[in-house]
Design an enzyme around this catalytic site. Sequence first.
Site, PDB file in Angstrom:
ATOM      1  N   ASP A   1      21.173  60.467 107.193  1.00  0.00           N
ATOM      2  CA  ASP A   1      21.146  59.398 107.814  1.00  0.00           C
ATOM      3  C   ASP A   1      22.655  59.022 107.779  1.00  0.00           C
ATOM      4  O   ASP A   1      23.386  59.500 106.897  1.00  0.00           O
ATOM      5  CB  ASP A   1      20.392  58.167 107.336  1.00  0.00           C
ATOM      6  CG  ASP A   1      20.693  56.925 108.266  1.00  0.00           C
ATOM      7  OD1 ASP A   1      20.820  57.163 109.690  1.00  0.00           O
ATOM      8  OD2 ASP A   1      21.004  55.961 107.794  1.00  0.00           O
TER       9      ASP A   1
ATOM     10  N   HIS B   1      19.070  50.152 106.354  1.00  0.00           N
ATOM     11  CA  HIS B   1      20.365  50.341 106.972  1.00  0.00           C
ATOM     12  C   HIS B   1      21.415  50.773 105.977  1.00  0.00           C
ATOM     13  O   HIS B   1      22.672  50.799 106.572  1.00  0.00           O
ATOM     14  CB  HIS B   1      20.631  49.117 107.654  1.00  0.00           C
ATOM     15  CG  HIS B   1      19.818  48.632 108.793  1.00  0.00           C
ATOM     16  ND1 HIS B   1      19.496  49.285 109.778  1.00  0.00           N
ATOM     17  CD2 HIS B   1      19.024  47.377 109.143  1.00  0.00           C
ATOM     18  CE1 HIS B   1      18.756  48.870 110.766  1.00  0.00           C
ATOM     19  NE2 HIS B   1      18.275  47.786 110.112  1.00  0.00           N
TER      20      HIS B   1
ATOM     21  N   GLU C   1      26.007  56.015 108.481  1.00  0.00           N
ATOM     22  CA  GLU C   1      26.197  55.022 108.961  1.00  0.00           C
ATOM     23  C   GLU C   1      27.666  54.992 109.477  1.00  0.00           C
ATOM     24  O   GLU C   1      28.458  55.971 109.097  1.00  0.00           O
ATOM     25  CB  GLU C   1      26.544  53.901 107.749  1.00  0.00           C
ATOM     26  CG  GLU C   1      25.188  53.564 106.878  1.00  0.00           C
ATOM     27  CD  GLU C   1      24.112  53.178 107.951  1.00  0.00           C
ATOM     28  OE1 GLU C   1      24.096  52.541 108.663  1.00  0.00           O
ATOM     29  OE2 GLU C   1      22.878  53.572 107.602  1.00  0.00           O
TER      30      GLU C   1
ATOM     31  N   ASP D   1      17.843  54.466 104.005  1.00  0.00           N
ATOM     32  CA  ASP D   1      17.100  54.731 105.187  1.00  0.00           C
ATOM     33  C   ASP D   1      16.536  56.151 105.043  1.00  0.00           C
ATOM     34  O   ASP D   1      15.385  56.533 105.884  1.00  0.00           O
ATOM     35  CB  ASP D   1      18.030  54.789 106.472  1.00  0.00           C
ATOM     36  CG  ASP D   1      18.101  53.351 106.909  1.00  0.00           C
ATOM     37  OD1 ASP D   1      17.420  52.197 106.062  1.00  0.00           O
ATOM     38  OD2 ASP D   1      18.934  53.019 107.759  1.00  0.00           O
TER      39      ASP D   1
END
Length: 223
Positions: free
Chosen positions: A21, A161, A23, A166
């Site tokens: 994942d 998040h 960000e 995540d």
Amino acid sequence: MLGKRCGRKLEKYTPDYVVFDLETTGISPMQDDIIELSAVKVRGGQAVDEFSQLVNPFRPIPRQASMVNGITDGMVADAPPLDAVFGAFLDFIGDHILVGHNIHTFDMKFLYRAAEAFYGRTLDNDYIDTLPLSRRCLPDLSRHRLTDLAKHYHIPAEGAHRALNDCHMNRMVFEELGKELRCGAGGTLRLCPRCGQTLKQRNGRYGAFWGCSGFPACRYTES
Ligand SMILES: [Zn+2]
């Protein structure tokens, strides 16, 4: 791994993969930048190793982004730039199948952009996007965000998040979707006997038939 062509999107379960994942500073894979890069290596459905790294984008993180992921300018001020850590991320993912949520339209594009910028190549890892997979397995669920799926499966969603949290949540969701696939999602799904990907109803010259979602790599069909 780096290659000349992008990997394929698969629609199947596999017990060995790397779930990842990102960000970012925003929602544009062409204009926004990665600020956190996380991945969890999974063998036999179990997490065996993890990678997580904050990245300094050398630009202010928009407030809307910080509100979603909780990452502030101060947190990345002393973090390395992406080009200093991307190689370690590539080493970590190796040539494994990648798994993630909404990665087909989002995260994979950030990875492709970084691979091209730093190495002049792309990533040829095949990948499984749990967003379309969940829509196929759980057509009655009204929303298919990762947190919606976690709630559906009673998976704790604390720390959602942030990238590494995540990843762990996404692993548990993917394992549940794997069970749905193995039992045909209550009769709504059929799997290709040749490659294990989902079969899709298609219309051909001689009427409707079932074709492998892995087409053209897999050409299995049945009437
Ligand atoms: Zn197939």
